[in-house]
Design an enzyme around this catalytic site. Sequence first.
Site, short mmCIF file in Angstrom:
data_model
loop_
_atom_site.label_atom_id
_atom_site.label_comp_id
_atom_site.label_asym_id
_atom_site.label_seq_id
_atom_site.Cartn_x
_atom_site.Cartn_y
_atom_site.Cartn_z
N ASP A 1 23.48 6.78 22.70
CA ASP A 1 23.11 5.55 23.37
C ASP A 1 24.42 4.83 23.70
OD1 ASP A 1 21.41 3.34 24.17
OD2 ASP A 1 22.10 2.35 22.34
N LEU A 2 24.36 3.84 24.59
CA LEU A 2 25.59 3.16 25.00
C LEU A 2 25.74 1.80 24.31
CD1 LEU A 2 28.10 3.03 26.82
CD2 LEU A 2 26.64 2.06 28.62
N ASP A 3 24.91 0.85 24.68
CA ASP A 3 25.03 -0.52 24.18
C ASP A 3 24.64 -0.59 22.70
OD1 ASP A 3 25.44 -2.10 26.87
OD2 ASP A 3 23.81 -0.68 27.23
N LYS B 1 12.79 5.03 26.59
CA LYS B 1 12.68 4.97 25.14
C LYS B 1 11.64 3.91 24.75
CE LYS B 1 17.70 5.77 24.90
NZ LYS B 1 19.00 5.19 24.50
N THR C 1 21.29 6.16 28.12
CA THR C 1 21.11 4.73 28.03
C THR C 1 19.85 4.27 28.75
OG1 THR C 1 22.09 2.57 28.59
CG2 THR C 1 22.60 4.41 30.05
N SER C 2 19.31 3.16 28.28
CA SER C 2 18.15 2.57 28.95
C SER C 2 18.56 1.72 30.13
CB SER C 2 17.35 1.71 27.96
OG SER C 2 16.76 2.51 26.96
#
Length: 225
Positions: A13-15, A142, A110-111
């Site tokens: 995931d990113l954030d 997600k 990522t979302s």
Amino acid sequence: MQTTGIFKAALFDLDGTLIDSLAAVQRSWTLLAQRNQLDVDTVFSVIHGRPARESLALLMPEKTSAEIDKEMSWLEDLEANDTQGTIVLPGSVEFLETLNAHQVPWAIVTSGTLPVAMARIQASGIPKPACVITANDITQGKPHPEPYLLGAERLGVAIEDCMVFEDAPAGIESGRAAGGQLMAILSHYSQDVLQVEHAVTTIDKLTLLEHEAGDAQAKRWTLTY
């Protein structure tokens, strides 16, 4: 040190996992809440780990699809142009550079949308991934397994051979439903929430991880903490 898994590829995931963009996220979503007369606390209880458009639809069920699209376009433009305060989380750069040095494939899942994700990747200074899965690539976000299944597919590695790094319950459920191995970063949620409700291995930051070259011929890596 305790072994946590043997894997061939990593999905991040990113954030909240590789970078801290919370300040920018709070500014953007607070403005959106004010723009639409929404309760700010309710907004922040919904958005983490989900694609923004899905969050907007949940927060404003009375709006038409066209109206949601308009709000999404406004929000995406705002988030892609406001990266002030976006920083790399401890250990992220070193961990990704080590993966690159050992030719371990990895992707960001990522979302966020592609413009927002790329703006934050650039602002944070993390190594640029060869593969980025964003909300633009999927039909279900997600906690559905589709994002991580697509990430594994794009890397050409079976999902069960992938280590999924996440920080939010929705992302953890996505990785679990996909069939990946799980490692949770305690950046936004407490250990109690992620371990009790989601039963995953948790660490405070990537600098707590050690990595060993496992079976070189099989291209497997051992991860310990």
